[in-house]
Design a protein around this motif. Sequence first.
Motif, PDB file in Angstrom:
ATOM      1  N   ARG A  83       0.828  -1.215   0.000  1.00  0.00           N
ATOM      2  CA  ARG A  83       0.000   0.000   0.000  1.00  0.00           C
ATOM      3  C   ARG A  83       0.861   1.263   0.000  1.00  0.00           C
ATOM      4  O   ARG A  83       0.496   2.269  -0.615  1.00  0.00           O
ATOM      5  CB  ARG A  83      -0.935  -0.006   1.215  1.00  0.00           C
ATOM      6  N   LEU A  84       2.002   1.217   0.667  1.00  0.00           N
ATOM      7  CA  LEU A  84       2.904   2.367   0.651  1.00  0.00           C
ATOM      8  C   LEU A  84       3.485   2.578  -0.749  1.00  0.00           C
ATOM      9  O   LEU A  84       3.612   3.714  -1.218  1.00  0.00           O
ATOM     10  CB  LEU A  84       4.033   2.174   1.660  1.00  0.00           C
ATOM     11  N   ILE A  85       3.838   1.495  -1.423  1.00  0.00           N
ATOM     12  CA  ILE A  85       4.361   1.610  -2.781  1.00  0.00           C
ATOM     13  C   ILE A  85       3.307   2.175  -3.720  1.00  0.00           C
ATOM     14  O   ILE A  85       3.604   3.007  -4.589  1.00  0.00           O
ATOM     15  CB  ILE A  85       4.858   0.237  -3.282  1.00  0.00           C
ATOM     16  N   ALA A  86       2.052   1.746  -3.527  1.00  0.00           N
ATOM     17  CA  ALA A  86       0.959   2.216  -4.383  1.00  0.00           C
ATOM     18  C   ALA A  86       0.557   3.658  -4.092  1.00  0.00           C
ATOM     19  O   ALA A  86      -0.120   4.286  -4.897  1.00  0.00           O
ATOM     20  CB  ALA A  86      -0.251   1.300  -4.211  1.00  0.00           C
ATOM     21  N   GLY A  87       0.948   4.177  -2.935  1.00  0.00           N
ATOM     22  CA  GLY A  87       0.540   5.523  -2.554  1.00  0.00           C
ATOM     23  C   GLY A  87      -0.800   5.566  -1.852  1.00  0.00           C
ATOM     24  O   GLY A  87      -1.368   6.646  -1.655  1.00  0.00           O
ATOM     25  N   LEU A  88      -1.330   4.406  -1.459  1.00  0.00           N
ATOM     26  CA  LEU A  88      -2.617   4.339  -0.766  1.00  0.00           C
ATOM     27  C   LEU A  88      -2.469   4.597   0.725  1.00  0.00           C
ATOM     28  O   LEU A  88      -3.458   4.707   1.436  1.00  0.00           O
ATOM     29  CB  LEU A  88      -3.263   2.971  -0.992  1.00  0.00           C
ATOM     30  N   ASP A  89      -1.239   4.664   1.189  1.00  0.00           N
ATOM     31  CA  ASP A  89      -0.937   4.964   2.579  1.00  0.00           C
ATOM     32  C   ASP A  89       0.396   5.709   2.598  1.00  0.00           C
ATOM     33  O   ASP A  89       1.164   5.658   1.628  1.00  0.00           O
ATOM     34  CB  ASP A  89      -0.839   3.670   3.391  1.00  0.00           C
TER      35      ASP A  89
END
Length: 357
Positions: free
Chosen positions: A49-55
């Motif tokens: 999720r951090l890589i995706a930018g969702l967090d």
Amino acid sequence: MADTLLEARGLTRRFGAALALDALDLAIRPGEFFALLGGSGSGKSTLLRLIAGLDAPDGGALFLDGRDITADPPWARPVHMMFQSYALFPHMSVAENVGYGLRRVGVARGEQARRIAEALALVKLDGLGARRPHHLSGGQRQRVALARSLVMRPRLLLLDEPLAALDAGLREQTGFELRALQRQTGAAFVMVTHDQEEALALADRIAVLEGGRLVQVGTPEEVYWRPATAFVARFLGAANIVEPATLPLKPQVAGAAAYALRPEYIRLTRIGGASDSDLRAIRPSDHRTLGHEETGPNRVMGVVREAAFRGDSTLFVVALEAGGALRVTVHADDPMPEMGERVALAWDPDDLAPLAA
């Protein structure tokens, strides 16, 4: 670095008092199939999720092609994510689902139609563009979700348990198709999974996480045959953990805290007269047997206590006379021991992998 697509430096994420990621460093190469493997709560989904930018992280940074993307919103990153639930729009057709992202970024209609057709052909869904998701099988819905990500031509595709919703009969076939798609598109795939066999079969490299920390990164062969820690050894293949204090070992390997010994590496021999046959627990490339006369520091005695049939092999648990137990794999074409039978176990010292912890 030129050979790095995505780099995490000191990535940290907390949820209240819980530390989900602990100053994690990781580098992913262009065009590789990378698996994040670990149990529940290990931090693998948080990292995705951090890589995706969702967090957002509480510390550290993310770099894509050397550029800091830590503060970039999801839509500003050449990264796409396929969710475990697939998240298809039920009121849209397959083609509309696949083209949703293209419409959002304003791609011309003609270009949309061409790229949607290419994506559907890529995942072998030609001719199904007019159907609704509820008219598709589980495997077909998975392919629609994959096409919706691939149509955006991402540098990096994130896959959250991509095969978890499929039945056992489809998992292997779909896994190989996923691997072929990754090679065909040239995109880097990062897959989160808790399934060890899935990671070993599909990934170029595997990162094993435990408690928010990265405990080992390597090829499937490296992490399986030479695990760095006792956790990795047990998590990938239920290896035996051999301690010098409790089992006889060759002098050249004594002195460390523990060693991992795979069930496939242990040779098992019946105890009795000369007519008793040898039993082999071997790798496919290794056809050595243990003779009755063989003795030495890497030989222990025990009694067969448990057995688990696995089709082409059986896993036995042998309770050792000196205390403790070892798992032993016996292939189907070899003689099988009986429950309660006394046996001898032996292994080669080179097959012991030293563990850091």
